[in-house]
Design an enzyme around this catalytic site. Sequence first.
Site, PDB file in Angstrom:
ATOM      1  N   THR A 129       0.804  -1.229   0.000  1.00 54.95           N
ATOM      2  CA  THR A 129       0.000   0.000   0.000  1.00 54.95           C
ATOM      3  C   THR A 129       0.838   1.281   0.000  1.00 54.95           C
ATOM      4  O   THR A 129       1.848   1.377   0.692  1.00 54.95           O
ATOM      5  CB  THR A 129      -0.940  -0.015   1.231  1.00 54.95           C
ATOM      6  OG1 THR A 129      -1.669  -1.243   1.227  1.00 54.95           O
ATOM      7  CG2 THR A 129      -1.915   1.148   1.214  1.00 54.95           C
ATOM      8  N   GLU A 130       0.364   2.242  -0.781  1.00 54.66           N
ATOM      9  CA  GLU A 130       0.980   3.574  -0.832  1.00 54.66           C
ATOM     10  C   GLU A 130      -0.135   4.621  -0.810  1.00 54.66           C
ATOM     11  O   GLU A 130      -1.310   4.286  -1.002  1.00 54.66           O
ATOM     12  CB  GLU A 130       1.788   3.744  -2.122  1.00 54.66           C
ATOM     13  CG  GLU A 130       2.923   2.765  -2.236  1.00 54.66           C
ATOM     14  CD  GLU A 130       3.755   2.968  -3.498  1.00 54.66           C
ATOM     15  OE1 GLU A 130       3.477   3.914  -4.261  1.00 54.66           O
ATOM     16  OE2 GLU A 130       4.679   2.161  -3.690  1.00 54.66           O
ATOM     17  N   GLY A 134      -3.934   2.245  -3.005  1.00 51.83           N
ATOM     18  CA  GLY A 134      -4.609   1.454  -1.965  1.00 51.83           C
ATOM     19  C   GLY A 134      -5.217   0.253  -2.670  1.00 51.83           C
ATOM     20  O   GLY A 134      -4.533  -0.728  -2.961  1.00 51.83           O
ATOM     21  N   SER A 135      -6.503   0.379  -3.001  1.00 53.07           N
ATOM     22  CA  SER A 135      -7.150  -0.698  -3.761  1.00 53.07           C
ATOM     23  C   SER A 135      -6.499  -0.863  -5.132  1.00 53.07           C
ATOM     24  O   SER A 135      -6.378  -1.973  -5.640  1.00 53.07           O
ATOM     25  CB  SER A 135      -8.637  -0.369  -3.946  1.00 53.07           C
ATOM     26  OG  SER A 135      -9.254  -0.266  -2.692  1.00 53.07           O
ATOM     27  N   GLN A 339     -25.268  -5.844  21.608  1.00 57.46           N
ATOM     28  CA  GLN A 339     -26.695  -5.596  21.840  1.00 57.46           C
ATOM     29  C   GLN A 339     -27.237  -6.517  22.942  1.00 57.46           C
ATOM     30  O   GLN A 339     -27.988  -6.089  23.812  1.00 57.46           O
ATOM     31  CB  GLN A 339     -27.466  -5.823  20.518  1.00 57.46           C
ATOM     32  CG  GLN A 339     -28.898  -5.359  20.548  1.00 57.46           C
ATOM     33  CD  GLN A 339     -29.013  -3.842  20.596  1.00 57.46           C
ATOM     34  OE1 GLN A 339     -28.078  -3.131  20.244  1.00 57.46           O
ATOM     35  NE2 GLN A 339     -30.137  -3.348  21.070  1.00 57.46           N
ATOM     36  N   LEU A 341     -25.637  -7.896  25.358  1.00 52.47           N
ATOM     37  CA  LEU A 341     -25.083  -7.548  26.672  1.00 52.47           C
ATOM     38  C   LEU A 341     -25.608  -6.195  27.174  1.00 52.47           C
ATOM     39  O   LEU A 341     -25.288  -5.783  28.296  1.00 52.47           O
ATOM     40  CB  LEU A 341     -23.549  -7.522  26.642  1.00 52.47           C
ATOM     41  CG  LEU A 341     -22.863  -8.831  27.050  1.00 52.47           C
ATOM     42  CD1 LEU A 341     -23.078  -9.937  26.024  1.00 52.47           C
ATOM     43  CD2 LEU A 341     -21.374  -8.619  27.263  1.00 52.47           C
ATOM     44  N   GLU A 366      -6.060  -6.612   3.069  1.00 53.94           N
ATOM     45  CA  GLU A 366      -5.944  -7.715   2.090  1.00 53.94           C
ATOM     46  C   GLU A 366      -6.988  -7.579   0.978  1.00 53.94           C
ATOM     47  O   GLU A 366      -7.568  -8.557   0.526  1.00 53.94           O
ATOM     48  CB  GLU A 366      -5.990  -9.086   2.782  1.00 53.94           C
ATOM     49  CG  GLU A 366      -4.775  -9.288   3.665  1.00 53.94           C
ATOM     50  CD  GLU A 366      -4.590 -10.715   4.141  1.00 53.94           C
ATOM     51  OE1 GLU A 366      -5.020 -11.654   3.458  1.00 53.94           O
ATOM     52  OE2 GLU A 366      -3.991 -10.872   5.215  1.00 53.94           O
ATOM     53  N   THR A 368     -10.087  -4.569   0.021  1.00 49.77           N
ATOM     54  CA  THR A 368     -11.351  -4.252   0.709  1.00 49.77           C
ATOM     55  C   THR A 368     -12.454  -5.185   0.208  1.00 49.77           C
ATOM     56  O   THR A 368     -12.336  -5.800  -0.861  1.00 49.77           O
ATOM     57  CB  THR A 368     -11.798  -2.793   0.428  1.00 49.77           C
ATOM     58  OG1 THR A 368     -12.164  -2.699  -0.957  1.00 49.77           O
ATOM     59  CG2 THR A 368     -10.712  -1.788   0.762  1.00 49.77           C
TER      60      THR A 368
END
Length: 380
Positions: A129-130, A134-135, A339, A341, A366, A368
Site C-alpha cells: 500500500t501507498e 490502496g485498492s 446488543q 449484553l 488484504e 477491501t
Amino acid sequence: MIGFDLTKEQLECQKMAREFAEKEIKPYAAELDKRPETAFDWNIVRRFAKANLLGLNVPKEYGGLGVDMMTAVIVAEEIGAACLGIMSAAAGNWLATTCLKHVGTENQKRRYLTRCCGGNALLAALAVTEAEAGSDMAGIKTLAVRNGDHYILNGTKIFITNAGLANFYIVFATSDPKKRHSGLNAFIVDGDSPGLTLGAVEDKIGLRASQVGTLIFKDVKVPVENLLGAENTGFLIAMQTLDMSRPCLGGAGVGVSRAAYEIALSYARERKQYGRPIIENQAISFMLADMAIEIEAARLLTWKAAWLIDQGMDSTKASSMCKVFSTEMAERVCSRAIQILGAHGYTRDWPVEKYYRDAKAMAIYEGTNQIQRMIIASML
Ligand SMILES: Cc1cc2nc3c(=O)[nH]c(=O)nc-3n(C[C@H](O)[C@H](O)[C@H](O)COP(=O)(O)OP(=O)(O)OC[C@H]3O[C@@H](n4cnc5c(N)ncnc54)[C@H](O)[C@@H]3O)c2cc1C
C-alpha cells in the site's frame, strides 16, 4: 468426496492452537488493547516463535510447521478467537511466507523462510500500500531502478503491518509507473537495509496490539538475487499471494465471532429481566440462532476455499467469497453480541466491543470487501 471430519494431524494442531491461544494470548489481550499507545509486544512474538506458529505455513524442510491450508484456517480461527490484534503480527509473517513459499527460489527460501521458523523466529511483512495505491495496486509509485547487480528503491509504503519490526519485507515496486500492472516487481528487502526507515505508526481504533506504520525507502540497495519471480510479474505475485492468504482471514473472522457469540450466549442465559433469563425471549434467542447460523456458514465457506487450495485448484472466487462473508459476518455477530449484553456490552469491562473494533479492519485489509465483490462479479 466431501467430508467434514478433520484428520488426526488437523485435530492435534487445532488442540495445540486452542491451548496456545487460551494460555499465551487471551490473558494479555485486554491489557494490550487498553494501553494508550500502540501496544505491540515482543514477548508475545517470542511465544508465537516458541510454538513455531510464525512458520505455520513454511514447509518442514525449512523449519516450519508445514501445515496445509485447511489446518492454517483452523489455527487462524483459534487464534482469532483469542485476539485479532495480537494475531496480526503472526498474520504479517503468514502473508510474507506464503509469497516466498510460492515464488521464491531455493536460495531465497533457504535464506529467508528459515528466519521465520523455530524458537528464534523473526517477523516479516508484505508492503504493497501507498498513498496513491490502496485498492488500485497498479498505482504504485515506489520506484525500483536496476543499477548493475542491484536495484535502487525509492518511495513510501503506508499502513504496513509489522513496519519497523520485520527482519525482512516483501516490497512491491515499479520499474515505470506508466506501465501500471505490467511494471510491478516484488523484492525481498532486509529490514536493516541502509536508507530504509520507519515513519509514523498509526493510532488505530482496533487491533491495538499490532504495529501498523509507514516505511520510507531512500536509495535502498536491493541485490538482484532478491527479485521475486520473473521481472514485471509483481502484480500476479501479489494476487496469487492474497488468494492464498484470504482464507486465513475467513478463519480469523469465524474465530472472533465465535468468541463474541459464546460470551453473548452465556450472558443471555444468566441475565434476568422481567423475572426470567433474557434468552427466553424469542427476540434474543433468534439473534443467537442467527449468530450460530452465520458462524457456521462462514466456517464452511472458509473450509471450502482452504480445501480448493489444498487440492491445487483455483480458489480466487472462493477465497474472496469467504473473506467478504466471514469478515462482514464478524461485524454483525460482534454488534449483536454488544446488543445482547446491553449497556455492559458497550463498556470496556467486557471484550465484545474490542472484538467489534478489531473485526472492522478485516473488511479493509488484504483487499477491501468492495474489491472482493469486483473480483467475484468478474467471475460470475
Ligand atoms: C489494520 C490494517 C493493516 C494493514 N496492513 C497492511 C499490510 O501489511 N501491507 C499492506 O500493503 N497494506 C496494509 N494495509 C492497507 C490495506 O491493504 C489498504 O488499506 C486497502 O488495500 C485499501 O486501500 P485504501 O485504504 O487506500 O482505500 P481506498 O483504495 O482508497 O478505498 C477507499 C474506499 O473506496 C472503495 N473503493 C476503492 N476503489 C473502488 C472501486 N473501484 N469500486 C468500488 N469501491 C472502491 C474501497 O473499497 C474503500 O471502501 C492495512 C490496512 C489496515 C487498516
